[in-house]
Design a protein around this motif. Structure first.
Motif, PDB file in Angstrom:
ATOM      1  N   UNK A  17      29.844  38.663  37.322  1.00  0.00           N
ATOM      2  CA  UNK A  17      28.458  39.192  37.302  1.00  0.00           C
ATOM      3  C   UNK A  17      27.961  39.313  36.116  1.00  0.00           C
ATOM      4  N   UNK A  18      28.946  39.201  35.019  1.00  0.00           N
ATOM      5  CA  UNK A  18      29.279  39.947  33.630  1.00  0.00           C
ATOM      6  C   UNK A  18      29.153  37.820  32.652  1.00  0.00           C
ATOM      7  N   UNK A  19      28.088  37.348  32.177  1.00  0.00           N
ATOM      8  CA  UNK A  19      27.952  35.819  31.748  1.00  0.00           C
ATOM      9  C   UNK A  19      28.901  35.813  30.739  1.00  0.00           C
ATOM     10  N   UNK A  20      28.669  36.687  29.726  1.00  0.00           N
ATOM     11  CA  UNK A  20      29.589  36.788  29.133  1.00  0.00           C
ATOM     12  C   UNK A  20      31.296  36.915  28.699  1.00  0.00           C
ATOM     13  N   UNK A  21      31.792  38.251  29.897  1.00  0.00           N
ATOM     14  CA  UNK A  21      32.881  37.246  29.974  1.00  0.00           C
ATOM     15  C   UNK A  21      33.290  36.046  31.399  1.00  0.00           C
ATOM     16  N   UNK A  22      31.922  35.645  32.225  1.00  0.00           N
ATOM     17  CA  UNK A  22      32.614  34.346  32.031  1.00  0.00           C
ATOM     18  C   UNK A  22      32.595  33.409  31.308  1.00  0.00           C
ATOM     19  N   UNK A  23      32.422  33.210  30.018  1.00  0.00           N
ATOM     20  CA  UNK A  23      32.198  32.482  29.335  1.00  0.00           C
ATOM     21  C   UNK A  23      33.932  33.026  28.706  1.00  0.00           C
ATOM     22  N   UNK A  24      34.798  33.797  29.127  1.00  0.00           N
ATOM     23  CA  UNK A  24      35.756  33.827  28.626  1.00  0.00           C
ATOM     24  C   UNK A  24      36.695  33.218  29.682  1.00  0.00           C
ATOM     25  N   UNK A  25      36.212  32.696  30.755  1.00  0.00           N
ATOM     26  CA  UNK A  25      36.696  33.270  31.819  1.00  0.00           C
ATOM     27  C   UNK A  25      36.868  31.151  32.025  1.00  0.00           C
ATOM     28  N   UNK A  26      35.480  30.247  31.438  1.00  0.00           N
ATOM     29  CA  UNK A  26      35.525  28.975  31.500  1.00  0.00           C
ATOM     30  C   UNK A  26      36.358  28.739  29.786  1.00  0.00           C
ATOM     31  N   UNK A  27      36.799  29.403  29.232  1.00  0.00           N
ATOM     32  CA  UNK A  27      37.235  28.943  27.547  1.00  0.00           C
ATOM     33  C   UNK A  27      38.545  29.074  27.856  1.00  0.00           C
ATOM     34  N   UNK A  28      39.303  29.784  28.874  1.00  0.00           N
ATOM     35  CA  UNK A  28      40.918  29.961  29.574  1.00  0.00           C
ATOM     36  C   UNK A  28      41.334  28.087  29.925  1.00  0.00           C
ATOM     37  N   UNK A  29      40.137  28.492  31.235  1.00  0.00           N
ATOM     38  CA  UNK A  29      40.688  26.715  31.539  1.00  0.00           C
ATOM     39  C   UNK A  29      40.390  25.840  31.065  1.00  0.00           C
ATOM     40  N   UNK A  30      39.270  25.468  30.170  1.00  0.00           N
ATOM     41  CA  UNK A  30      39.374  24.405  29.140  1.00  0.00           C
ATOM     42  C   UNK A  30      40.196  24.309  28.191  1.00  0.00           C
ATOM     43  N   UNK A  31      41.165  25.368  27.554  1.00  0.00           N
ATOM     44  CA  UNK A  31      42.410  25.414  26.354  1.00  0.00           C
ATOM     45  C   UNK A  31      43.264  25.402  26.903  1.00  0.00           C
ATOM     46  N   UNK A  32      43.476  25.168  28.141  1.00  0.00           N
ATOM     47  CA  UNK A  32      44.610  25.237  29.147  1.00  0.00           C
ATOM     48  C   UNK A  32      45.665  24.223  28.684  1.00  0.00           C
ATOM     49  N   UNK A  33      47.022  24.670  28.454  1.00  0.00           N
ATOM     50  CA  UNK A  33      47.694  23.236  28.188  1.00  0.00           C
ATOM     51  C   UNK A  33      48.433  22.454  28.794  1.00  0.00           C
ATOM     52  N   UNK A  34      47.938  23.103  30.414  1.00  0.00           N
ATOM     53  CA  UNK A  34      48.480  22.486  31.280  1.00  0.00           C
ATOM     54  C   UNK A  34      48.152  20.852  31.683  1.00  0.00           C
ATOM     55  N   UNK A  35      48.429  20.233  32.200  1.00  0.00           N
ATOM     56  CA  UNK A  35      47.890  18.669  32.803  1.00  0.00           C
ATOM     57  C   UNK A  35      46.648  19.294  33.841  1.00  0.00           C
ATOM     58  N   UNK A  36      45.859  18.674  33.427  1.00  0.00           N
ATOM     59  CA  UNK A  36      44.779  18.328  34.370  1.00  0.00           C
ATOM     60  C   UNK A  36      43.256  19.238  34.069  1.00  0.00           C
ATOM     61  N   UNK A  37      43.667  19.843  32.806  1.00  0.00           N
ATOM     62  CA  UNK A  37      42.910  20.392  32.346  1.00  0.00           C
ATOM     63  C   UNK A  37      40.545  19.151  32.266  1.00  0.00           C
ATOM     64  N   UNK A  38      41.230  18.228  31.902  1.00  0.00           N
ATOM     65  CA  UNK A  38      39.583  17.439  32.765  1.00  0.00           C
ATOM     66  C   UNK A  38      39.246  17.583  33.462  1.00  0.00           C
ATOM     67  N   UNK A  39      39.891  17.119  34.220  1.00  0.00           N
ATOM     68  CA  UNK A  39      39.625  17.319  35.713  1.00  0.00           C
ATOM     69  C   UNK A  39      38.899  18.651  36.334  1.00  0.00           C
ATOM     70  N   UNK A  40      39.695  19.688  35.630  1.00  0.00           N
ATOM     71  CA  UNK A  40      39.334  21.164  35.610  1.00  0.00           C
ATOM     72  C   UNK A  40      37.713  21.254  35.542  1.00  0.00           C
ATOM     73  N   UNK A  41      37.740  21.022  34.078  1.00  0.00           N
ATOM     74  CA  UNK A  41      36.650  20.958  33.208  1.00  0.00           C
ATOM     75  C   UNK A  41      35.209  20.223  34.107  1.00  0.00           C
ATOM     76  N   UNK A  42      35.665  19.558  34.434  1.00  0.00           N
ATOM     77  CA  UNK A  42      34.511  18.369  35.502  1.00  0.00           C
ATOM     78  C   UNK A  42      34.408  19.109  36.590  1.00  0.00           C
ATOM     79  N   UNK A  43      35.264  19.240  37.098  1.00  0.00           N
ATOM     80  CA  UNK A  43      33.910  20.647  38.153  1.00  0.00           C
ATOM     81  C   UNK A  43      33.691  22.052  37.844  1.00  0.00           C
ATOM     82  N   UNK A  44      34.254  22.558  37.213  1.00  0.00           N
ATOM     83  CA  UNK A  44      33.391  23.314  36.548  1.00  0.00           C
ATOM     84  C   UNK A  44      32.565  23.143  36.666  1.00  0.00           C
ATOM     85  N   UNK A  45      31.771  22.643  35.720  1.00  0.00           N
ATOM     86  CA  UNK A  45      30.187  22.040  35.355  1.00  0.00           C
ATOM     87  C   UNK A  45      29.670  22.439  36.725  1.00  0.00           C
ATOM     88  N   UNK A  46      30.060  21.791  38.313  1.00  0.00           N
ATOM     89  CA  UNK A  46      29.421  22.590  39.218  1.00  0.00           C
ATOM     90  C   UNK A  46      29.092  23.452  39.474  1.00  0.00           C
TER      91      UNK A  46
END
Length: 880
Positions: free
Chosen positions: A750-779
């Motif tokens: 429920x906190x938009x700014x904290x959710x920004x951090x949640x998105x950044x963590x997943x977008x910058x994850x160094x493990x394989x498959x991050x692009x597909x995760x970013x695509x999914x998070x757009x939904x």
């Protein structure tokens, strides 16, 4: 209406043909049909009788009244974004204009728009022309009086610039408020905010005894998150009085936090509008970096009151006049509030990793550009951060007292005026009788100068000479460069690490830290020191005294010596970076997928010494432990393979973690504390060092180290430690990371700014498959393409910070970004253009990646509806 794009040149500047003595605005707010009535008191600015030309875009023109008479068709024209009236009086006259605008449809977030149901404006650089027809240029300054009329239930708060002079209730259930700003300002500093907001109130007593009312307006749910912002504002006001002698001038200072904002914040006179990111913070929801950012941005926008508002830019080519100067001021403020050494390193990291890259690409431009197509594209690191370095060099050359004298003269001469960078430099020259003529090359020449440095020692003469040769590569505006004038801060140490204080042959004396400031003005120059018994160790470019690249060949042993003994904190850190960089580059040169990365013993010993150091500033130690960034490593390579750069750096980090695991664990445990969270310098530094050690521990990816991260996440009472643990686990173990991400989401969705951090963590994850995760998070429900913070947190973070996966050899990252830009451009051209930055560097990569990126650039270029913002970047990228 489609507005024609054309290139605008500094050399073509002419004074405005008409000026405004007064501006009276009346807004009748409605989500779809806001009516704006403006009354302009105009006067000619030259002897020649010229047409009145006003800018107007994305609005409906209802009526034009000249001197009380409504104009008919044929008496004016309105096309291509210009309202032109050919026949106007050659004396003071009044023109009234009525326009209709649609705030709810304004996804570009320029002019007047809606954010979370509240009305908000953003007029810099050219947003005011989306509100009403107006001479929308910074050298037309006027006194504004603004009346806002709106529904009392949905908009109980009505705000604009200046002082509230009247308010009341109307018979139809609406109410009004009238604001008057007694200080002349250009239209880009206009602000209006209206909506259902609450205020947090405080006051500040100025040095002269005046009481200033301070108000921060936020949504009701955020009212408990403003204490740090208010404290930062009061610190800023006091600091500006003490350091620059600047006292606030209005009776009220207001800040409004909005969720939808293209920038960080805006310095509108008396009514600063902020991205919520730079206002809202509690220890549970914001990290130390967030607290730092809020303090710095609050300071920056407040300091603009004098360096930007009271004295503004004559034209947009002079943007660094206000931004470079104010960035320097906010950097000094943050340095005084926290660790000066750490702040300097942070600022230099931005310059070297990001601005130098900008200087070496197709968007390279001088601090004062010679031309532009779209001014929004020149809110750049060059204008802001390199501009601040230019100001800093003047401060270094003139000294703190001389610089203050120059600032005092600048304020005295130009208060209430729209001026140029030359006017600022002239004030510095005149106040100090110091010739800065050659220094102005920094304003007119793009590119990063390179210094080649060698040394020699004459035993007989007891003389040490530093040989310096400067050069600057070709950039889009010029192939040949004149020599730059810059201060070189230099120190000398003996072989035991003792500080030497020799005199320069040219007469300059060292300060108590042994630093001598020597001016470099020639293409080749010798800097000579006398009276030395033996050859010293050179500490060159202390405190990064000029924004330059340095080619100075030093052995690993000498770099390790400087790491241990240099009294200049920046150079100690830089020696550690250079030693790490040399080791990493060697591994990149010899890279093969089968070969393991190794770390030189001398570097391991240096890192060990840092971990065992219990005396130095822990924040500085944390900075020294961080390896050179992928951006900075890549800039040392002629051809960049981002996947190899990432792989070598990551393996290098893992090797350091393995070899020094017991020391990282020992230091980590020593920094555990039961003390309650406080945002204060010592605690911030200790948390930084502790979490740096945690990151190294989890780089081992063993069950034991993962458990350490899980334990910190589960026991943390502040967002700094929570995010550090979460990031470390997310990058170490996909399954455990996903479990924590789900838990984090459940707690904070429920906190938009904290959710920004949640998105950044997943977008910058160094493990394989991050692009597909970013695509999914757009939904995902927390993401919106219309919200700039969300776009920056997910798409911007992936494309700019996850180098290996964005630059994957299959080109899917490039195609993804191309798709996003095409989708976003019709909604918000500014944000779409900034997203395009990673594509502009295509020439730095291997041939295969070059072709893949060019495909996307050409795809964008061939789009007939592409905005001018994106179009300029794409065209310049392909033309270089």
């Amino acid at each position: 209406m489609t507005i024609a794009q054309k290139e605008i040149f500094l050399k073509d500047y002419t004074v405005p043909p008409h000026l405004l003595d007064e501006v009276h605005l009346r807004f009748e707010l409605d989500p779809q049909q806001t009516r704006v009535h403006s009354t302009l008191i105009c006067r000619p600015n030259s002897d020649a009788n010229q047409p009145l030309r006003l800018n107007g875009e994305h609005l409906t023109l209802e009526k034009v009244v000249l001197e009380g008479s409504a104009l008919k068709e044929g008496e004016y024209t309105f096309s291509d974004g210009i309202l032109e009236i050919c026949e106007v009086p050659d004396k003071v006259f009044t023109i009234e204009i009525t326009t209709l605008i649609n705030p709810s449809a304004n996804t570009a977030l320029e002019g007047l728009y809606l954010s979370s149901g509240n009305y908000c404006t953003q007029c810099e650089a050219e947003g005011f022309r989306r509100i009403t027809c107006f001479p929308d240029r910074p050298d037309v300054m006027s006194v504004f009086t603004t009346t806002i009329v709106a529904d009392k239930t949905t908009c109980p708060v009505l705000l604009s610039n200046g002082n509230l002079i009247e308010s009341g209730t109307l018979e139809d259930g609406r109410h009004f408020a009238t604001w008057n700003d007694p200080f002349k300002k250009p239209s880009y500093l206009f602000a209006l905010v209206a909506g259902n907001l609450v205020s947090i109130d405080d006051e500040f007593t100025t040095v002269s005894g005046r009481t200033i009312e301070l108000r921060i307006f936020v949504e009701e749910k955020n009212k408990e998150k403003c204490a740090h912002a208010m404290a930062s504002l009061k610190k800023s006001m006091q600091w500006d009085e003490q350091v620059f002698g600047r006292e606030y001038d209005l009776d009220t200072f207001m800040i409004v936090a909005v969720d939808d904002f293209n920038m960080g914040a805006m310095e509108n006179k008396g009514l600063n509008v902020f991205n919520s990111k730079y206002v809202l913070a509690t220890p549970e929801t914001a990290t130390d970096n967030d607290f730092d950012g809020i303090e710095g941005v609050i300071g920056h926008e407040y300091f603009h009151n004098w360096t930007g508002n009271r004295i503004t830019c004559r034209d947009w080519f002079q943007l660094s006049l206000k931004e470079g100067l104010t960035v320097f001021r906010d950097q000094e403020f943050s340095s005084d509030m926290g660790s000066r050494a750490v702040k300097r390193i942070q600022d230099v990291n931005i310059i070297r990793s990001l601005q130098f890259r900008e200087d070496g690409g197709p968007m390279a431009h001088p601090v004062r550009p010679a031309s532009f197509v779209e001014i929004n594209n020149f809110y750049t690191l060059t204008v802001y951060n390199k501009g601040a370095e230019v100001i800093r060099m003047m401060h270094t050359l003139l000294g703190a007292q001389g610089f203050r004298k120059g600032m005092d003269l600048y304020f005295e001469r130009h208060d209430g005026q729209a001026v140029t960078c030359d006017d600022f430099v002239q004030a510095m020259e005149d106040a100090n009788s110091f010739d800065l003529g050659q220094f102005k090359n920094w304003y007119s020449q793009a590119g990063t100068p390179k210094l080649e440095v060698t040394t020699s020692f004459d035993d007989a003469k007891k003389q040490f000479t530093v040989h310096v040769e400067q050069s600057c590569p070709p950039t889009p505006e010029a192939t040949e460069k004149k020599p730059f004038f810059m201060p070189l801060c230099i120190g000398l140490l003996d072989k035991q690490g003792k500080v030497l204080t020799p005199q320069a042959a040219s007469g300059e004396l060292a300060d108590e830290a042994g630093t001598v400031v020597l001016p470099l003005s020639k293409e080749k120059q010798d800097l000579v020191f006398t009276g030395l018994e033996q050859e010293p160790v050179l500490s060159f470019l202390r405190n990064f005294s000029a924004p330059v690249l340095v080619d100075f060949q030093r052995s690993p042993k000498e770099l390790a010596f400087l790491m241990a003994h240099d009294p200049d904190p920046f150079n100690r850190w830089d020696a550690a970076q250079e030693l790490s960089l040399a080791c990493i580059l060697e591994q990149i040169d010899e890279y093969s997928p089968e070969k393991k990365v190794s770390v030189a013993p001398i570097l391991i010993e240096g890192i060990k010494a840092l971990l065992e150091d219990t005396v130095s500033d822990p924040a500085l130690l944390a900075m020294a432990l961080i390896l050179p960034s992928e951006n900075w490593i890549s800039q040392q390579l002629e051809v960049v393979d981002p996947v190899i750069v990432f792989s070598v750096r990551n393996q290098f980090r893992e090797q350091v973690a393995r070899e020094l695991a017991p020391l990282f664990e020992k230091r980590y445990k020593s920094l555990q504390t039961d003390n309650p969270y406080q945002y204060e310098t010592r605690q911030v530094g200790e948390r930084a060092l502790k979490n740096c050690c945690l990151g190294y521990l989890l780089a081992n990816k063993t069950d034991g180290t993962i458990n350490t991260g899980l334990e910190q996440y589960n026991t943390s009472d502040n967002m700094t430690d929570t995010m550090a643990a979460l990031q470390s686990v997310v990058n170490a173990d996909r399954e455990q990371g996903d479990t924590l991400l789900a838990d984090f989401y459940n707690k904070w969705h429920q906190d938009p700014l904290v959710m920004d951090k949640w998105l950044i963590l997943q977008a910058t994850c160094i493990l394989p498959g991050t692009l597909e995760r970013v695509r999914n998070l757009m939904e995902h429900e927390v993401f919106s393409l219309k919200n700039p913070n969300k776009v920056r947190s997910l798409i911007g973070a992936f494309c700019s910070a996850n180098h290996a996966q964005f630059h994957a050899a299959d080109g899917k990252g490039y195609a993804f970004l191309g798709d996003i830009i095409l989708t976003l451009d019709p909604l918000n051209p500014q944000i779409a253009a900034r997203l395009a930055t990673p594509l502009t560097q295509w020439r730095r990569y291997d041939v295969a990646r070059q072709e893949l990126i060019k495909q996307q650039l050409k795809r964008l270029q061939d789009t007939p509806t592409l905005s001018g913002d994106v179009g300029e970047i794409v065209n310049r990228s392909l033309q270089q």
